[in-house]
Design a protein around this motif. Structure first.
Motif, mmCIF file in Angstrom:
data_model
loop_
_atom_site.group_PDB
_atom_site.id
_atom_site.type_symbol
_atom_site.label_atom_id
_atom_site.label_comp_id
_atom_site.label_asym_id
_atom_site.label_seq_id
_atom_site.Cartn_x
_atom_site.Cartn_y
_atom_site.Cartn_z
ATOM 1 N N PHE A 176 16.668 -2.731 -0.576
ATOM 2 C CA PHE A 176 15.502 -2.410 -1.393
ATOM 3 C C PHE A 176 15.623 -3.052 -2.772
ATOM 4 O O PHE A 176 14.665 -3.668 -3.271
ATOM 5 C CB PHE A 176 15.360 -0.896 -1.531
ATOM 6 N N GLU A 177 16.781 -2.923 -3.397
ATOM 7 C CA GLU A 177 16.945 -3.426 -4.754
ATOM 8 C C GLU A 177 16.872 -4.950 -4.800
ATOM 9 O O GLU A 177 16.318 -5.524 -5.746
ATOM 10 C CB GLU A 177 18.252 -2.905 -5.345
ATOM 11 N N HIS A 178 17.409 -5.602 -3.772
ATOM 12 C CA HIS A 178 17.330 -7.067 -3.744
ATOM 13 C C HIS A 178 15.890 -7.525 -3.508
ATOM 14 O O HIS A 178 15.443 -8.520 -4.087
ATOM 15 C CB HIS A 178 18.254 -7.602 -2.653
ATOM 16 N N ALA A 179 15.156 -6.795 -2.683
ATOM 17 C CA ALA A 179 13.782 -7.172 -2.363
ATOM 18 C C ALA A 179 12.838 -6.983 -3.534
ATOM 19 O O ALA A 179 11.918 -7.784 -3.744
ATOM 20 C CB ALA A 179 13.289 -6.370 -1.165
ATOM 21 N N THR A 180 13.041 -5.915 -4.292
ATOM 22 C CA THR A 180 12.099 -5.571 -5.356
ATOM 23 C C THR A 180 12.556 -6.024 -6.744
ATOM 24 O O THR A 180 11.747 -6.068 -7.673
ATOM 25 C CB THR A 180 11.872 -4.053 -5.402
ATOM 26 N N GLY A 181 13.843 -6.316 -6.883
ATOM 27 C CA GLY A 181 14.365 -6.703 -8.187
ATOM 28 C C GLY A 181 14.569 -5.552 -9.140
ATOM 29 O O GLY A 181 14.853 -5.757 -10.326
ATOM 30 N N LEU A 187 7.925 6.802 13.240
ATOM 31 C CA LEU A 187 6.935 6.350 12.268
ATOM 32 C C LEU A 187 7.597 6.411 10.898
ATOM 33 O O LEU A 187 7.978 7.491 10.433
ATOM 34 C CB LEU A 187 5.690 7.239 12.289
ATOM 35 N N GLN A 188 7.776 5.258 10.278
ATOM 36 C CA GLN A 188 8.268 5.182 8.905
ATOM 37 C C GLN A 188 7.070 4.845 8.027
ATOM 38 O O GLN A 188 6.331 3.899 8.310
ATOM 39 C CB GLN A 188 9.359 4.119 8.777
ATOM 40 N N CYS A 189 6.877 5.623 6.961
ATOM 41 C CA CYS A 189 5.674 5.439 6.146
ATOM 42 C C CYS A 189 5.948 5.859 4.712
ATOM 43 O O CYS A 189 6.900 6.590 4.426
ATOM 44 C CB CYS A 189 4.514 6.253 6.718
ATOM 45 N N GLY A 190 5.094 5.401 3.826
ATOM 46 C CA GLY A 190 5.213 5.789 2.434
ATOM 47 C C GLY A 190 5.124 7.295 2.270
ATOM 48 O O GLY A 190 4.367 7.963 2.968
ATOM 49 N N GLN A 198 5.506 5.689 -3.585
ATOM 50 C CA GLN A 198 6.351 4.499 -3.718
ATOM 51 C C GLN A 198 6.162 3.511 -2.575
ATOM 52 O O GLN A 198 6.606 2.375 -2.652
ATOM 53 C CB GLN A 198 7.826 4.904 -3.808
ATOM 54 N N GLY A 199 5.516 3.943 -1.500
ATOM 55 C CA GLY A 199 5.238 3.040 -0.397
ATOM 56 C C GLY A 199 6.423 2.838 0.522
ATOM 57 O O GLY A 199 7.390 3.606 0.508
ATOM 58 N N TYR A 200 6.349 1.799 1.314
ATOM 59 C CA TYR A 200 7.344 1.516 2.336
ATOM 60 C C TYR A 200 7.574 0.016 2.390
ATOM 61 O O TYR A 200 6.615 -0.767 2.461
ATOM 62 C CB TYR A 200 6.836 2.044 3.687
ATOM 63 N N LEU A 201 8.841 -0.394 2.343
ATOM 64 C CA LEU A 201 9.208 -1.802 2.398
ATOM 65 C C LEU A 201 9.186 -2.254 3.851
ATOM 66 O O LEU A 201 9.907 -1.728 4.685
ATOM 67 C CB LEU A 201 10.600 -1.988 1.795
ATOM 68 N N SER A 202 8.364 -3.244 4.178
ATOM 69 C CA SER A 202 8.136 -3.627 5.566
ATOM 70 C C SER A 202 9.387 -4.189 6.225
ATOM 71 O O SER A 202 10.313 -4.672 5.558
ATOM 72 C CB SER A 202 7.016 -4.668 5.646
ATOM 73 N N SER A 206 0.855 -1.188 0.000
ATOM 74 C CA SER A 206 0.000 0.000 0.000
ATOM 75 C C SER A 206 0.890 1.237 0.000
ATOM 76 O O SER A 206 1.948 1.242 0.637
ATOM 77 C CB SER A 206 -0.887 0.007 1.253
ATOM 78 N N PRO A 207 0.491 2.320 -0.692
ATOM 79 C CA PRO A 207 1.308 3.539 -0.635
ATOM 80 C C PRO A 207 1.390 4.112 0.769
ATOM 81 O O PRO A 207 2.307 4.880 1.076
ATOM 82 C CB PRO A 207 0.592 4.491 -1.593
ATOM 83 N N ASN A 208 0.458 3.736 1.651
ATOM 84 C CA ASN A 208 0.466 4.195 3.041
ATOM 85 C C ASN A 208 0.926 3.105 4.009
ATOM 86 O O ASN A 208 0.601 3.148 5.193
ATOM 87 C CB ASN A 208 -0.918 4.700 3.459
#
Length: 279
Positions: free
Chosen positions: A159-164, A106-109, A114-118, A34-36
């Motif tokens: 981030f790059e490894h997680a999203t490709g 608080l870390q958030c999109g 672009q959202g937030y990687l959990s 989610s973007p949020n």
């Protein structure tokens, strides 16, 4: 409404992406993809401190200093009780955090969507990357397919490894971290009897909001009436919500237009209040 209490939350140590020791309690999580999406957590800097190089993220951060001083450059700090807005794409650091520093984060999109990687996804990738490289002083050291030694920021590598895909930053909307002293703001009465509020700021075209709430004993705050997710972090006092009593260091999530949800003060109570970007 969802609630997360620090007293009921296990301590987790941040992985090896950065240098030093940082314990966290994750009170509430948002929704992946989610973007949020967001993570509301409390951090305690351990023995030996915690260090990061100068870096930036493709998500927003709001930091509240519970105890100590939080450095965000070599010369600038958030003092105890202050709030900082760390916008997406804006560089900050290097950081040299002292042992005993306690913060709420608080870390958030961000506004770019672009959202937030959990945390769960980041830590899983962290473990994978440690099998083929090494995190050292906030940087990831590895050897590429051509046998050449490379380094990149640890957060970017994860981030790059997680999203490709490559990590791309939106154009910065601000030039620096925004440091706010809540004591310099005045309280104003809200529409709810016995409830006062102070807004520290409203940011971006998507209207991220940061402020505080103060309730007299017996006062009722009608939560969850914004067009986006409302997050409360209780700093003092006691309240009842949903038939349960809660004290300090409790986080609350109210979804967009979920309310009115009654939060009643058993004694004088204060909250840090954050309303996420509206998409």
């Amino acid at each position: 409404m969802r609630v997360g209490k620090a007293s009921d939350t296990d301590v987790e140590q941040v992985g090896t992406m950065r240098e030093g020791k940082l314990d966290q309690k994750h009170l509430l999580f948002g929704e992946d993809d989610s973007p949020n999406n967001y993570d509301l957590n409390m951090g305690l800097t351990g023995g030996g401190g915690w260090r990061t190089p100068r870096h930036r993220h493709n998500f927003d951060q709001i930091r509240y200093v519970i105890q100590g001083e939080l450095p965000y450059t070599e010369t600038e700090v958030l003092k105890e009780g202050w709030v900082g807005y760390f916008p997406e794409s804006v560089h900050y650091g290097p950081q040299e955090r002292a042992e005993g520093l306690r913060t709420m984060v608080l870390q958030c999109g961000g506004a770019s969507g672009q959202g937030y990687l959990s945390v769960a996804r980041r830590e899983a990738v962290n473990a994978e990357l440690n099998k083929v490289g090494e995190f050292k002083k906030g940087l990831y050291h590895y050897t590429d397919a051509n046998g050449v030694a490379q380094t990149k920021d640890g957060s970017e590598a994860i981030f790059e490894h997680a999203t490709g895909g490559a990590l791309r930053f939106a154009a910065p909307r601000y030039t620096d971290v925004i440091a706010m002293d809540p004591d310099a703001y005045d309280w104003h009465k809200s529409q709810d009897t016995g409830v006062e509020e102070k807004w520290l700021g409203r940011f971006t075209e998507r209207d991220l909001r940061i402020g505080f709430l103060r309730l007299d004993a017996g006062a009722v705050y009608q939560a969850g009436q914004f067009n986006s997710i409302e997050i409360l972090f209780q700093t003092k006092g006691r309240v009842t919500a949903g038939g349960t009593e809660y004290g300090p260091e409790t986080g609350y999530e109210f979804l967009a237009n979920e309310g009115p949800v009654q939060v009643e003060a058993v004694e004088p109570t204060e909250f840090l209040r954050m309303v996420l970007h509206t998409f």
